[in-house]
Design a protein around this motif. Sequence first.
Motif, PDB file in Angstrom:
ATOM      1  N   GLN A  81       0.862  -1.187   0.000  1.00 16.78           N
ATOM      2  CA  GLN A  81       0.000   0.000   0.000  1.00 16.78           C
ATOM      3  C   GLN A  81       0.890   1.225   0.000  1.00 16.78           C
ATOM      4  OE1 GLN A  81      -3.091  -0.024   2.992  1.00 16.78           O
ATOM      5  NE2 GLN A  81      -3.090  -2.241   3.008  1.00 16.78           N
ATOM      6  N   ASP A  82       0.612   2.118  -0.920  1.00 25.74           N
ATOM      7  CA  ASP A  82       1.459   3.298  -1.067  1.00 25.74           C
ATOM      8  C   ASP A  82       2.912   2.832  -1.202  1.00 25.74           C
ATOM      9  OD1 ASP A  82      -0.868   4.735  -0.778  1.00 25.74           O
ATOM     10  OD2 ASP A  82      -0.638   4.918   1.373  1.00 25.74           O
TER      11      ASP A  82
ATOM     12  N   SER B  17     -11.496  -0.243   0.848  1.00 21.95           N
ATOM     13  CA  SER B  17     -11.642   0.321   2.175  1.00 21.95           C
ATOM     14  C   SER B  17     -10.764  -0.398   3.175  1.00 21.95           C
ATOM     15  CB  SER B  17     -13.097   0.235   2.631  1.00 21.95           C
ATOM     16  OG  SER B  17     -13.899   0.962   1.738  1.00 21.95           O
ATOM     17  N   ALA B  20      -7.217   0.697   2.694  1.00 20.27           N
ATOM     18  CA  ALA B  20      -7.009   2.036   3.230  1.00 20.27           C
ATOM     19  C   ALA B  20      -6.918   1.990   4.746  1.00 20.27           C
ATOM     20  CB  ALA B  20      -8.139   2.951   2.791  1.00 20.27           C
ATOM     21  N   LYS B  21      -7.750   1.154   5.340  1.00 26.12           N
ATOM     22  CA  LYS B  21      -7.761   1.061   6.792  1.00 26.12           C
ATOM     23  C   LYS B  21      -6.413   0.561   7.301  1.00 26.12           C
ATOM     24  CE  LYS B  21     -10.641  -0.733  10.504  1.00 26.12           C
ATOM     25  NZ  LYS B  21     -11.679  -1.701  10.842  1.00 26.12           N
ATOM     26  N   ASP B  22      -5.862  -0.446   6.670  1.00 29.97           N
ATOM     27  CA  ASP B  22      -4.573  -0.981   7.095  1.00 29.97           C
ATOM     28  C   ASP B  22      -3.479   0.077   7.000  1.00 29.97           C
ATOM     29  OD1 ASP B  22      -5.207  -3.425   7.981  1.00 29.97           O
ATOM     30  OD2 ASP B  22      -4.215  -4.556   6.387  1.00 29.97           O
ATOM     31  N   ALA B  23      -3.446   0.812   5.907  1.00 28.72           N
ATOM     32  CA  ALA B  23      -2.417   1.838   5.750  1.00 28.72           C
ATOM     33  C   ALA B  23      -2.558   2.914   6.806  1.00 28.72           C
ATOM     34  CB  ALA B  23      -2.495   2.446   4.351  1.00 28.72           C
ATOM     35  N   GLU B  24      -3.790   3.238   7.130  1.00 25.53           N
ATOM     36  CA  GLU B  24      -4.027   4.282   8.134  1.00 25.53           C
ATOM     37  C   GLU B  24      -3.557   3.873   9.515  1.00 25.53           C
ATOM     38  OE1 GLU B  24      -8.176   5.060   7.835  1.00 25.53           O
ATOM     39  OE2 GLU B  24      -7.994   6.015   5.872  1.00 25.53           O
ATOM     40  N   SER B  27      -0.111   5.377  10.745  1.00 26.35           N
ATOM     41  CA  SER B  27       0.119   6.815  10.822  1.00 26.35           C
ATOM     42  C   SER B  27      -0.265   7.287  12.222  1.00 26.35           C
ATOM     43  CB  SER B  27      -0.719   7.551   9.774  1.00 26.35           C
ATOM     44  OG  SER B  27      -2.088   7.400  10.072  1.00 26.35           O
ATOM     45  N   TYR B  28       0.309   8.378  12.617  1.00 31.56           N
ATOM     46  CA  TYR B  28      -0.039   8.963  13.908  1.00 31.56           C
ATOM     47  C   TYR B  28       0.243  10.453  13.868  1.00 31.56           C
ATOM     48  CZ  TYR B  28       4.975   8.957  15.037  1.00 31.56           C
ATOM     49  OH  TYR B  28       6.325   9.173  15.037  1.00 31.56           O
ATOM     50  N   ASP B  29      -0.313  11.141  14.824  1.00 28.59           N
ATOM     51  CA  ASP B  29      -0.186  12.595  14.883  1.00 28.59           C
ATOM     52  C   ASP B  29       1.124  12.944  15.600  1.00 28.59           C
ATOM     53  OD1 ASP B  29      -0.378  15.300  15.304  1.00 28.59           O
ATOM     54  OD2 ASP B  29      -2.531  15.256  15.723  1.00 28.59           O
TER      55      ASP B  29
END
Lengths: 183, 146
Positions: A81-82, B17, B20-24, B27-29
């Motif tokens: 992914q990406d 979807s 996308a969920k896995d890639a997300e 990530s973190y702020d």
Amino acid sequence: MGKFYYDRNYKKLVYVNNFPKKEVWVSKDTSVYHIVNNKVIDRQSAPPVAEFSMFHLVLNSQLSNYGFKNTAMIIEKVEKQDNMVITTWALPPKAPKLFGKIKTSTTNNKLNGIVFLNMEGKVIKKQFFNDYRNIGGLEFPHEVVDIIYINDKENYQVTTYKNIQIDDLTEGNIYNYTIPGNK
Amino acid sequence: MKKLLLVICVSVFAFGSALAKDAELFSYDKAKVNQAVSDMSRVEQMVNQNPNISGDELMAQGKLDASFEANATSPFSVMGEPPLGIPSFLWGCILGWVGLLIVYLVSEDKDETKKALWGCVTSTIVGIVFYFAFWGALFASASSGI
């Protein structure tokens, strides 16, 4: 704040902490020693898993899979992914279900992060490896960010590494730290 | 045929979807994290300026409050006592992902695991249940796995 010492031959991990307390923690085989003023004040049994420490994995160029390949964990899925390769690891079917799936992501064969899920698929912990720098031919992350979820609230821990040295010969003895005999 | 196309479309959308969920997940702020640990960065600067100073001395000088030590040595102290008295920070560093799971298993709401582990510790038969429950899961079937 302190210094870690690790020699992959001894498989003994030494942490000399200078702040907020002066103390030494040594992990060797199945024991973790807590040493203050050169006296063992506590000894606890722990699994003999030096091979899973970040230091050991970096020295053996295995951080990209975080040591999972040395276990019975099963690769359930690999997807790109990406710019990331995301691998989903699961316990073997016959193993007790103590925790859920684990996902790791890598970019250019460098471990970006790891995500722990509970049995319901909810994230319980994330760990990120940032700021990779090449030290003596080895890629070492200089920042590790831990995010743990408790009651849906994020808790953070940031560990930064500085002055990493490979094949350090100036402090040779400490790598094979002698545990004080008295307790 | 329309139904088939619809199913395919829905499947592709659902699959997308999921991806996308896995890639997300990865990530973190960063700004939020940096803000949360900014106090620690300030302490780090003080210690770098005076490497021999202790936490007690900084507290005596009023530069740290009493909650600092617990947070510094065990940032996840909200989870209760660290497993085996070993700071959770060290579990992650020394034992890698295995250590992180240990912290979770004995700190999360898993009374049986916790009791079994602590029971073993206090009776000096350390690790037996641990090995059965945890290492058995990971290593016993290694020959049939990877």
